[in-house]
Design a protein around this motif. Structure first.
Motif, PDB file in Angstrom:
ATOM      1  N   ASP A 238       0.853  -1.097  -0.082  1.00 58.09           N
ATOM      2  CA  ASP A 238      -0.006   0.256   0.089  1.00 58.09           C
ATOM      3  C   ASP A 238       0.879   1.200   0.008  1.00 58.09           C
ATOM      4  OD1 ASP A 238      -0.971   0.317   3.336  1.00 58.09           O
ATOM      5  OD2 ASP A 238       0.919  -0.331   2.326  1.00 58.09           O
ATOM      6  N   TYR A 239       2.115   1.203  -0.413  1.00 57.62           N
ATOM      7  CA  TYR A 239       2.792   2.126  -0.620  1.00 57.62           C
ATOM      8  C   TYR A 239       2.305   3.372  -1.349  1.00 57.62           C
ATOM      9  CZ  TYR A 239       6.953   4.783  -1.900  1.00 57.62           C
ATOM     10  OH  TYR A 239       7.857   5.944  -2.116  1.00 57.62           O
ATOM     11  N   PRO A 240       2.178   4.379  -0.749  1.00 55.78           N
ATOM     12  CA  PRO A 240       1.457   5.629  -1.341  1.00 55.78           C
ATOM     13  C   PRO A 240       2.058   6.342  -2.209  1.00 55.78           C
ATOM     14  CG  PRO A 240       2.152   6.165   0.801  1.00 55.78           C
ATOM     15  CD  PRO A 240       2.747   4.863   0.696  1.00 55.78           C
ATOM     16  N   GLY A 241       3.446   6.174  -2.325  1.00 55.36           N
ATOM     17  CA  GLY A 241       4.203   7.201  -3.479  1.00 55.36           C
ATOM     18  C   GLY A 241       5.254   7.587  -2.710  1.00 55.36           C
ATOM     19  N   ALA A 242       5.763   8.754  -3.332  1.00 51.31           N
ATOM     20  CA  ALA A 242       7.294   9.522  -2.920  1.00 51.31           C
ATOM     21  C   ALA A 242       6.840  10.333  -1.627  1.00 51.31           C
ATOM     22  CB  ALA A 242       7.928  10.271  -3.854  1.00 51.31           C
ATOM     23  N   SER A 243       5.511  10.542  -1.398  1.00 50.16           N
ATOM     24  CA  SER A 243       5.208  11.750  -0.494  1.00 50.16           C
ATOM     25  C   SER A 243       5.471  11.407   0.880  1.00 50.16           C
ATOM     26  CB  SER A 243       3.689  11.993  -0.623  1.00 50.16           C
ATOM     27  OG  SER A 243       2.999  10.908  -0.304  1.00 50.16           O
ATOM     28  N   THR A 244       5.435   9.895   1.211  1.00 49.35           N
ATOM     29  CA  THR A 244       5.588   9.508   2.502  1.00 49.35           C
ATOM     30  C   THR A 244       6.904   8.677   2.676  1.00 49.35           C
ATOM     31  OG1 THR A 244       3.964   7.832   2.416  1.00 49.35           O
ATOM     32  CG2 THR A 244       3.254   9.828   3.366  1.00 49.35           C
TER      33      THR A 244
ATOM     34  N   ALA B 294      12.035   5.593  -1.139  1.00 52.29           N
ATOM     35  CA  ALA B 294      12.683   6.105  -2.164  1.00 52.29           C
ATOM     36  C   ALA B 294      14.010   6.044  -2.497  1.00 52.29           C
ATOM     37  CB  ALA B 294      12.288   7.733  -2.431  1.00 52.29           C
TER      38      ALA B 294
END
Ligand SMILES: Nc1ncnc2c1ncn2[C@@H]1O[C@H](COP(=O)(O)OP(=O)(O)OP(=O)(O)O)[C@@H](O)[C@H]1O
Ligand SMILES: [Mg+2]
Lengths: 378, 271
Positions: free
Chosen positions: A351-357, A362
């Motif tokens: 459920d990795y939400p992208g680079a934002s968190t 990253a």
């Protein structure tokens, strides 16, 4: 990279090579019956692969696929003059061309329809062809046509193989089988292959991305038809007889079950499905008589039960079962327990939400994987 | 935190001659659903370099308007013009090829495929015909870079190999936008891009839209009024299929008719 998650094991790369080596040696280690049986198995494998291109890769549930198999077979029968041999190369090219052309014409009408209508219309077209061959005398009617003299493969005097010899027929089938396998592998990795996968997954979105999907589906349908034509041709070549059953819906249904049994949307699955199907057919017909009941005579009952159980327990077919086992024994898989595997072997939470968190994640080669892929494909 | 750099999304942008026509315009666009008029005589314009926001209560006809613009719905009457040219008779694929890109209110992506492949497929649509059968799809460096640029712009590059279905809802919304960008559109139609995103993701997208506005015409549908007033150069308010008012954000904010019909006074003063 395939549109499916990477799911590769080093050994898996070698399986096709080992299978081809095994198949090449077969005529030296077994007798005529099994050589012919395995040739037929490869022919059905070609047929099943061609259907899976439509069914599993493009999402086109064609229920009339035997039509193209039948056209390939009849092409040879009709091109064989009485008491003479047809030219192998010409008749094979004609079989491929005619079944591909028939698929192009039929596809022009059916590829516009969706879901249950697609199933219905493909069946209707195939039944029309069935009755053309069944009810008219153009190709022997219900009795079909016998091909008494096998095609002649000579090329300006040189005879590369003799199709009256069952071992040579076997090797022609093996060559076609291997070629179709490689062709489909290449095709599915190509831009075209990725587009048909996209169409299977979400056709409206493909359209809004700028793809005119009709043309891609039509070409795919034609390629599937042409490959089915190869299978039909080989079948006519091997057994020397063609009849309307070659185009019938029984065969369309059987090949669909082979594909589903083996695993849709894979290249090897349909081959596995066709092989298991044929081995079962053979084995079940040989069942003994127990307590006065001839079990072998009712083989279709056992086959049906097997198919029912397989569909209940093997949603991804036999190949799906194999990869589940492989996963269980610790091989690399793409998705396990909410983790997503990356090409470098690391995993990230599903459920990795992208680079934002995910600064820490990253840092695990975000770009390297893409660059490596590019470099690897230069 | 991976803030995209300015030149990363240069690849996403096609150069555009300043032809004098609005990038996107409609003339009296109307669509009936049986007895319901979902979009009624709507004439709007969207210029390159501008964000035109369309707001309105649920059922106002905003998504229907976007579907008419993208070609997924056929208008009952009226015209759609791209760069001054009538595209009303063109299908969604043709309009997409002419530089129209859209995102969906209800996430509409390729769930079983990887994030990268979602964007790669989008980028591949710009590389001429895909009737190419022999070389691997992923060996085209230009397409890969275009897809990667879209991932970088949306902050998704670390999730590049993830299967989309396994991502959070917010990340899937980002994929939706990234795919649209990967087709290098000149005109962007965004249907509630922030819906379902967390605060941080929303802020990222707002920043992205601010960067994209320079060389895109953007039609933005959004319920988040803070974002709308932060971004919009022009605002159109729709109610029951009709354009209630259209103008500069400040004028709309001050309009009593709009306040009565749609905006809460609170939302306006906080905007
Ligand atoms: N395909 C359709 N068939 C029939 N009615 C439809 C269809 N699509 C939309 N409508 C109706 O048209 C009206 C406008 O719908 P639309 O989805 O455009 O609203 P919206 O402004 O996008 O609303 P929301 O803010 O909830 O997304 C609604 O009353 C809706 O029920
Ligand atoms: Mg809507």
């Amino acid at each position: 990279m395939s549109p499916r998650p990477p799911n590769r094991h080093r050994l898996a790369h070698w399986i096709p090579v080992l299978v081809v080596i095994g198949l090449t040696l077969l005529p030296w280690i077994t007798d005529k019956f099994y050589v012919q049986f395995v040739a037929k198995m490869m022919i059905m494998g070609i047929f099943a692969m061609s259907l899976d291109l439509l069914l599993g890769h493009a999402g086109l549930v064609s229920f009339g696929h035997a039509a193209f198999y039948g056209i390939g077979a009849y092409a040879l029968a009709l091109m064989t003059p009485a008491y003479q041999a047809a030219n192998f190369w010409l008749s094979l090219a004609a079989a491929i061309g005619l079944s591909g052309l028939a698929a192009l014409i039929i596809g022009f009408f059916v590829v516009r329809t969706h879901g249950i209508y697609f199933i219905m219309v493909t069946l209707a077209f195939a039944q029309m062809l069935f009755f053309v061959f069944h009810d008219t005398r153009i190709a022997g009617g219900t009795d079909g046509i016998f091909i008494d003299i096998r095609p002649d493969a000579s090329l300006s005097g040189w005879v590369p193989f003799d199709l009256e010899n069952f071992v040579h027929v076997y090797f022609v089938a093996l060559a076609c089988f291997a070629l179709v396998y490689v062709l489909l592998r290449v095709l599915l990795r190509s831009p075209f292959g990725h587009v048909i996968s996209g169409i299977r997954v979400n056709e409206p979105r493909m359209r809004s991305l700028g793809y005119r999907t009709f043309g891609y589906k039509l070409v795919c349908f034609s390629i599937g038809g042409a490959i089915a034509g190869i299978a039909g041709y080989l079948s006519a070549l091997q057994f020397g007889v063609v009849n309307p059953e070659f185009l019938g819906w029984h065969l369309s249904a059987a090949v669909m079950m082979m594909v589903i049994l083996g695993g849709m949307g894979t290249v090897a699955g349909p081959i596995l499905g066709a092989s298991v199907w044929m081995v079962l057919e053979l084995g079940l017909q040989d069942l003994p008589t127990v307590a006065g009941v001839d079990l072998g005579k009712h083989w279709q009952l056992w086959m049906g039960s097997f198919i029912v159980l397989a569909s209940l327990w093997l949603p991804n077919g036999l190949l799906g079962l194999l990869s589940t086992w492989r996963a269980a024994f610790g091989a690399r898989t793409s998705q396990t327990g909410g983790q997503v595997l990356r090409p470098d072997g690391s995993t990230v939470p599903a459920d990795y939400p992208g680079a934002s968190t995910g600064a820490s994640i990253a840092s695990v080669t975000p770009l390297a994987s893409v660059e490596a892929r590019q470099a690897g494909n230069e | 935190m991976n803030q995209p750099r300015g030149n990363d999304h240069a690849a996403l942008t096609a150069s555009r001659p300043g032809a004098g026509h609005p990038a996107l315009a409609t003339e009296s666009l109307t669509r009936h659903f049986g007895g319901l008029t979902a979009v009624n005589q709507v004439s709007i314009q969207c210029h390159s370099g501008q964000i035109h926001a369309v707001i309105g209560p649920n059922g106002a006809g905003k998504s229907t308007l976007i579907n008419l613009l993208s070609g997924e719905l056929v208008p009952s009457s009226g015209k759609v013009l791209l760069d001054g040219e009538d595209v009303t008779a063109q299908d969604p694929a043709q309009r997409s090829q002419r530089g129209l890109g859209r995102s969906y209110q209800k996430t509409n992506i390729f769930a079983p495929l990887s994030v990268f492949e979602n964007c790669r497929l989008a980028a591949q649509s710009r590389a001429g015909s895909s009737m190419r059968f022999f070389r691997p799809a992923t060996s085209n460096r230009e397409i890969n870079q275009r897809a990667l640029a879209a991932l970088v712009a949306t902050g998704l590059e670390a999730a590049s190999e993830c299967i989309v279905a396994t991502l959070s809802h917010g990340a899937q919304r980002q994929v939706e936008i990234a795919m649209t960008l990967a087709t290098a559109p000149k005109v962007l139609l965004l249907d509630e891009p922030l819906a379902g995103m967390g605060a941080e993701e929303s802020a990222q997208v707002v920043a992205l839209l601010n960067r994209l506005r320079g060389n895109h015409a953007i039609l933005l549908i959004e319920h988040d009024m803070d974002a709308v007033f932060a971004l919009a150069d022009r605002l159109t308010v729709m109610v029951n299929g009709n354009v209630l008012e259209s103008g500069a954000p400040d004028a709309i904010r001050a309009s009593p008719a709009v306040q009565a019909a749609y905006l809460g006074v609170d939302e306006i003063t906080h905007g």
